[in-house]
Design a protein around this motif. Structure first.
Motif, PDB file in Angstrom:
ATOM      1  N   UNK A 267      70.551  -3.015 -21.803  1.00 42.89           N
ATOM      2  CA  UNK A 267      70.546  -4.435 -22.171  1.00 42.89           C
ATOM      3  C   UNK A 267      70.885  -5.333 -20.988  1.00 42.89           C
ATOM      4  N   UNK A 268      71.679  -4.833 -20.070  1.00 45.56           N
ATOM      5  CA  UNK A 268      72.004  -5.638 -18.880  1.00 45.56           C
ATOM      6  C   UNK A 268      70.768  -5.774 -18.001  1.00 45.56           C
ATOM      7  N   UNK A 269      70.124  -4.627 -17.747  1.00 46.99           N
ATOM      8  CA  UNK A 269      68.900  -4.654 -16.945  1.00 46.99           C
ATOM      9  C   UNK A 269      67.848  -5.526 -17.611  1.00 46.99           C
ATOM     10  N   UNK A 270      67.706  -5.351 -18.902  1.00 45.61           N
ATOM     11  CA  UNK A 270      66.693  -6.088 -19.666  1.00 45.61           C
ATOM     12  C   UNK A 270      66.871  -7.597 -19.473  1.00 45.61           C
ATOM     13  N   UNK A 271      68.090  -8.063 -19.654  1.00 48.57           N
ATOM     14  CA  UNK A 271      68.302  -9.510 -19.565  1.00 48.57           C
ATOM     15  C   UNK A 271      68.219 -10.021 -18.131  1.00 48.57           C
ATOM     16  N   UNK A 272      68.698  -9.221 -17.173  1.00 47.77           N
ATOM     17  CA  UNK A 272      68.580  -9.666 -15.778  1.00 47.77           C
ATOM     18  C   UNK A 272      67.111  -9.747 -15.380  1.00 47.77           C
ATOM     19  N   UNK A 273      66.306  -8.795 -15.848  1.00 49.32           N
ATOM     20  CA  UNK A 273      64.872  -8.854 -15.525  1.00 49.32           C
ATOM     21  C   UNK A 273      64.211 -10.050 -16.200  1.00 49.32           C
ATOM     22  N   UNK A 274      64.591 -10.329 -17.443  1.00 51.31           N
ATOM     23  CA  UNK A 274      64.035 -11.524 -18.102  1.00 51.31           C
ATOM     24  C   UNK A 274      64.399 -12.780 -17.321  1.00 51.31           C
ATOM     25  N   UNK A 275      65.623 -12.802 -16.818  1.00 52.20           N
ATOM     26  CA  UNK A 275      66.037 -13.987 -16.043  1.00 52.20           C
ATOM     27  C   UNK A 275      65.335 -14.028 -14.689  1.00 52.20           C
ATOM     28  N   UNK A 276      65.118 -12.853 -14.092  1.00 60.13           N
ATOM     29  CA  UNK A 276      64.342 -12.796 -12.843  1.00 60.13           C
ATOM     30  C   UNK A 276      62.960 -13.412 -13.069  1.00 60.13           C
ATOM     31  N   UNK A 277      62.331 -13.000 -14.165  1.00 59.44           N
ATOM     32  CA  UNK A 277      60.977 -13.471 -14.446  1.00 59.44           C
ATOM     33  C   UNK A 277      60.959 -14.964 -14.778  1.00 59.44           C
ATOM     34  N   UNK A 278      61.992 -15.404 -15.473  1.00 59.59           N
ATOM     35  CA  UNK A 278      62.088 -16.824 -15.799  1.00 59.59           C
ATOM     36  C   UNK A 278      62.194 -17.643 -14.511  1.00 59.59           C
ATOM     37  N   UNK A 279      63.051 -17.155 -13.595  1.00 61.31           N
ATOM     38  CA  UNK A 279      63.214 -17.855 -12.316  1.00 61.31           C
ATOM     39  C   UNK A 279      61.879 -17.915 -11.586  1.00 61.31           C
ATOM     40  N   UNK A 280      61.165 -16.815 -11.590  1.00 59.61           N
ATOM     41  CA  UNK A 280      59.914 -16.729 -10.835  1.00 59.61           C
ATOM     42  C   UNK A 280      58.804 -17.563 -11.454  1.00 59.61           C
ATOM     43  N   UNK A 281      58.734 -17.566 -12.788  1.00 54.66           N
ATOM     44  CA  UNK A 281      57.550 -18.113 -13.454  1.00 54.66           C
ATOM     45  C   UNK A 281      57.703 -19.550 -13.938  1.00 54.66           C
ATOM     46  N   UNK A 282      58.917 -19.948 -14.290  1.00 58.80           N
ATOM     47  CA  UNK A 282      59.066 -21.307 -14.828  1.00 58.80           C
ATOM     48  C   UNK A 282      60.093 -22.151 -14.083  1.00 58.80           C
ATOM     49  N   UNK A 283      60.819 -21.557 -13.140  1.00 57.39           N
ATOM     50  CA  UNK A 283      61.854 -22.328 -12.460  1.00 57.39           C
ATOM     51  C   UNK A 283      61.587 -22.487 -10.969  1.00 57.39           C
ATOM     52  N   UNK A 284      60.373 -22.300 -10.569  1.00 57.96           N
ATOM     53  CA  UNK A 284      59.942 -22.531  -9.183  1.00 57.96           C
ATOM     54  C   UNK A 284      60.778 -21.790  -8.148  1.00 57.96           C
ATOM     55  N   UNK A 285      61.332 -20.642  -8.513  1.00 56.74           N
ATOM     56  CA  UNK A 285      62.147 -19.915  -7.545  1.00 56.74           C
ATOM     57  C   UNK A 285      61.268 -18.918  -6.786  1.00 56.74           C
ATOM     58  N   UNK A 286      60.776 -19.352  -5.644  1.00 60.30           N
ATOM     59  CA  UNK A 286      59.802 -18.533  -4.915  1.00 60.30           C
ATOM     60  C   UNK A 286      60.377 -17.229  -4.393  1.00 60.30           C
ATOM     61  N   UNK A 287      61.689 -17.213  -4.223  1.00 59.79           N
ATOM     62  CA  UNK A 287      62.323 -15.990  -3.711  1.00 59.79           C
ATOM     63  C   UNK A 287      62.325 -14.870  -4.746  1.00 59.79           C
ATOM     64  N   UNK A 288      62.089 -15.219  -5.997  1.00 53.59           N
ATOM     65  CA  UNK A 288      62.180 -14.221  -7.068  1.00 53.59           C
ATOM     66  C   UNK A 288      60.810 -13.758  -7.553  1.00 53.59           C
ATOM     67  N   UNK A 289      59.772 -14.115  -6.827  1.00 55.16           N
ATOM     68  CA  UNK A 289      58.426 -13.814  -7.337  1.00 55.16           C
ATOM     69  C   UNK A 289      57.895 -12.456  -6.883  1.00 55.16           C
ATOM     70  N   UNK A 290      58.798 -11.522  -6.573  1.00 54.80           N
ATOM     71  CA  UNK A 290      58.358 -10.200  -6.125  1.00 54.80           C
ATOM     72  C   UNK A 290      58.232  -9.253  -7.329  1.00 54.80           C
ATOM     73  N   UNK A 291      57.308  -8.301  -7.256  1.00 55.81           N
ATOM     74  CA  UNK A 291      57.174  -7.329  -8.354  1.00 55.81           C
ATOM     75  C   UNK A 291      58.448  -6.487  -8.523  1.00 55.81           C
ATOM     76  N   UNK A 292      58.652  -6.019  -9.763  1.00 58.04           N
ATOM     77  CA  UNK A 292      59.862  -5.272 -10.107  1.00 58.04           C
ATOM     78  C   UNK A 292      59.559  -3.778 -10.280  1.00 58.04           C
ATOM     79  N   UNK A 293      60.405  -2.960  -9.668  1.00 57.45           N
ATOM     80  CA  UNK A 293      60.283  -1.502  -9.777  1.00 57.45           C
ATOM     81  C   UNK A 293      61.493  -0.980 -10.549  1.00 57.45           C
ATOM     82  N   UNK A 294      61.254  -0.235 -11.625  1.00 60.24           N
ATOM     83  CA  UNK A 294      62.361   0.301 -12.418  1.00 60.24           C
ATOM     84  C   UNK A 294      62.427   1.818 -12.290  1.00 60.24           C
ATOM     85  N   UNK A 295      63.507   2.266 -11.700  1.00 61.86           N
ATOM     86  CA  UNK A 295      63.713   3.690 -11.440  1.00 61.86           C
ATOM     87  C   UNK A 295      64.423   4.311 -12.643  1.00 61.86           C
TER      88      UNK A 295
END
Lengths: 314, 447
Positions: free
Chosen positions: A219-247
């Motif tokens: 649940x921690x990973x899940x929400x941090x990833x949702x927030x990563x995506x929110x930053x990248x897609x709707x909050x103009x945070x260009x530093x967060x627009x990198x693809x995510x790899x889940x090990x």
């Protein structure tokens, strides 16, 4: 009467990053909406699976994971080859478990040999993982970078403490960096910034948000990833627009629930299917949270997830 | 539509008396609009205004109680689209489908699984919630309903026939069964039945939100309040899209015709049990209210129930494990003793590593108010003067013959103080990461 949908306005998109080289290279990223919200966005590169190959200590794997690879478990190049030829693997995640200072503590030279042999055996992209030891990973992965110039490997985990050594190695020998941070949006952004300052290009940078298994902090990973995506897609945070790899594979299969036999606890049901379900369900939640690459282990779990990705992105 | 702060303000007394705890009526109105305050906090609001505002401030997804007695559970009442924005509140009910096409053995094993497949985890009981029984024959449905009522779970009665539903519902009316389903063809009869019996009713659309809205508006017009939505869709991609749109319209637009919990049917979407569980997990994350499964089997049910617990954990509150002594792999009086924090994740990881090491050990969990080792150390809650006294009085002394305590490597700096707190004890500095515990113990405690 027509129901008018509520559309999310997206202002950014995930960058495309190419992994590997040659005609087997794979492009990941590129989404411009929340994961699989294809009614309001496009997914040019559906998420991919990278199959695990370990160079040591597979004897500790649960039976269900050993069985499909029994003939190759101690032979990484043959294993990788089998994954590509028999299982249709599009990517290999080579785990250099042997270099663990708390384990076999193999030296960089032997690790480099292993990587080279695997690269000779397959032409699909390879992600090379160290063991989360800041110093040892820096030493080994740097030499791997040098010895394997031209293959555009993914090297990780790159952490804040060793990002200079590993970032420089990746830049110098044209590899891709997997920036790893402990389940935190701000730390992820900071490391991306540091790597950017160092000169790592945006099309050579992937993010590892740190993955918790089902029942072990997903649940921690899940929400941090949702927030990563929110930053990248709707909050103009260009530093967060990198693809995510889940090990995710090691996190799932090391848990007691994945290892327990049906005799140990009849309520937990049949062991092999339970392990496969745990791995595939962890992967499902991570896909919904925004994963672009899933590092997975069991062929049946991979098969289920590949079908699911196809269904969701059709 | 939700009212804006200004629209609400117009209906308030505008006296700025402060009795509501907020200095001005305007500020109070803004809080109401943001869902951060309750209208009842204002003692002076007129009854007319209260009625107008009350309707507008009803929760965007209607909260509904399903079942009765010990089987009761709540769904709906959600206020956010993403769990980190606040929290998801009422976990979806997991149901198992039982039909008149099944043999008695198949029916019994499914109903029995509801009570036999329950799991204890971090102080919670993980279990399925509901038996969904289906028949168009009044006699068969009633027989199934009565069997299901004895399973200890809530019951959803499924039939195309209002008469069959009526007979079955009457026979178990104390269990407050959920009725399924009102369709275009039978909405009048089903609506009348639900109203007469005071039971919640599922509407079943024809694979579109429009078909659902036509039904919910009609039934709401008949005075029914407790409705649930099955869109009728059975493909995962479209079902996901619908769940997202239903929740978005409810929360962002306060669109009442879709402001109800949903019912989804992985049972009818695939024949493969693992895929069915994966679909179910999608609906756990994306807004399902009741999730109907074809069967309950430990190997797929356990992962699903854990996924539900994880996604519905309140992200604002740290998860804590109970303090105490945890024996791992049948420890003896010579087994090593380790101490850690009571953050659930820390406990799970440390105990998991210990268990998979196959070595015996005693794990002492100190109450750190749900904080991890490093965080609680920084906050002074994983300090020598808390750990020392607790270890000495928790009862471990009676269980062991040695006086050695292993502390996490990241708090090596407290070992000196801990030796002072625990005279005669050897404080050993363990590894910094749990993953290295097994090797650490093997090197130092191998028999």
């Amino acid at each position: 009467m027509a129901v008018e949908f509520v559309k999310q306005d997206y202002t950014g998109k995930i960058r495309e990053v190419t992994i590997g080289a040659g005609d087997k290279a794979v492009k990941v990223g590129g989404a411009n909406s929340y994961p699989f919200y294809l009614f309001e966005g496009a997914l040019p590169n559906p998420p991919r699976i990278a199959w695990e190959v370990w160079d040591a200590e597979t004897d500790q794997w649960p039976e269900a994971c050993k069985e499909p690879f029994a003939d190759v478990l101690t032979d990484p190049p043959a294993w990788a080859k089998k994954l590509v030829e028999k299982h249709g693997a599009e990517m290999i995640a080579l785990k250099l478990v042997s270099i663990d200072p708390n384990g076999k503590n193999a030296d960089a030279k032997s690790a480099v040999e292993t990587v080279k042999k695997v690269l000779a055996a397959v032409s699909v992209p390879v992600l090379v993982f160290g063991v989360n030891s800041v110093e040892k990973d820096a030493e080994v992965l740097r030499q791997v970078a040098e010895a394997c110039e031209g293959r555009n490997l993914v090297l990780g985990p790159v952490q804040e403490q060793n990002h200079k050594a590993l970032g420089a190695g990746a830049i110098g020998f044209k590899h891709t960096v997997l920036a790893s941070t402990p389940i935190d949006v701000n730390l992820a952004k900071q490391l991306n910034t540091l790597l950017g300052n160092l000169g790592v290009k945006e099309d050579k940078l992937l993010m590892d948000p740190t993955t918790g298994g089902l029942g072990y902090g997903i649940e921690y990973t899940y929400s941090v990833m949702e927030r990563d995506r929110m930053a990248a897609l709707v909050q103009q945070d260009e530093k967060m627009q990198q693809p995510l790899v889940c090990n995710l594979a090691p996190e799932v299969w090391k848990t007691k629930e994945a290892k327990l036999s049906a005799q140990d606890d009849p309520k937990m049901g049949e062991a092999k299917t339970r392990g496969i379900t745990l791995e595939a369900m962890t992967a499902t939640l991570l896909l919904l949270a925004g994963a672009d690459v899933l590092v997975m282990r069991h062929p049946e779990a991979v098969a289920k997830i590949k079908t699911l990705i196809k269904e969701l992105s059709a | 539509m939700a009212l804006s702060g200004l629209e609400i303000y117009k209906k308030l007394p505008k006296t700025n008396c402060g009795d509501c705890g907020v200095p001005t009526c305007m500020a109070f109105a803004m809080k109401l609009a943001a869902g951060q305050a309750e209208l009842s906090a204002c003692p002076h609001v007129s009854p007319e205004a209260a009625e107008a505002l009350g309707a507008a401030s009803a929760p965007p997804v209607r909260p509904i109680s399903v079942g009765a007695g010990p089987a009761v559970f709540k769904i709906g009442g959600e206020t956010v689209l993403f769990r980190h924005e606040k929290t998801f509140i009422n976990p979806p009910g997991v149901a198992v489908l039982v039909t008149d096409a099944m043999s008695e053995g198949e029916v019994d094993s499914r109903l029995k699984a509801i009570s036999s497949l329950q799991y204890d985890r971090v102080g919670l009981k993980l279990k399925a919630n509901l038996a969904a029984v289906k028949s168009n024959d009044a006699g068969k449905l009633t027989a199934l309903a009565q069997k299901a009522a004895g399973s200890g779970a809530a019951v959803m009665l499924m039939s195309d026939s209002a008469d069959a539903l009526k007979a079955a519902a009457a026979s178990i009316k104390d269990q407050k069964p959920l009725l399924y389903a009102a369709t275009k063809a039978n909405a009048d009869a089903m609506g009348a039945l639900a109203k007469e019996m005071g039971l919640p009713l599922v509407v079943k659309g024809e694979g579109s939100l429009e078909s659902v809205v036509a039904l919910t508006e009609k039934l709401a017009g008949m005075g029914l309040k407790d409705l649930l939505i099955d869109t009728g869709t059975r493909g995962i991609k479209k079902a996901l899209e619908e769940q997202v749109q239903i929740r978005r319209l409810a929360i962002k637009k306060t669109y009442r015709p879709l402001g109800y919990p949903t019912v989804v049917f992985p049972a009818e979407m695939t024949k493969d049990p693992v895929t069915e569980a994966l679909y179910a997990s999608i609906f756990v994350a994306k807004y399902g209210g009741i999730i109907v499964m074809s069967d309950l089997r430990g190997e797929t049910l356990f992962p699903l129930l854990v996924a539900r617990m994880n996604i519905y954990t309140d992200p604002q509150r740290p998860m804590a494990t109970q303090k105490g002594i945890y024996p791992i792999n049948n420890p003896t009086e010579n087994s090593p003793v380790l101490v850690t924090s009571n953050f659930s994740l820390t406990y799970f990881i440390v105990s998991g590593e210990l268990e998979s090491s196959r070595l015996s050990a005693w794990l002492i969990v100190v109450d750190t108010e749900g904080l991890s080792v490093l965080t609680s150390w920084a906050a002074g809650k994983f300090a020598a003067d808390i750990i020392g006294p607790y270890v000495l009085k928790c009862g471990i002394i009676d269980k062991i013959k040695h006086k050695k305590l292993i502390i996490p490597g990241v708090v090596a700096s407290i070992s000196g103080e801990l030796e002072e707190e625990m005279p005669g004890w050897e404080i050993m500095i363990g590894p910094r990461e749990a993953v290295h515990i097994a090797n650490y113990l093997k090197e130092r405690f191998a028999a």
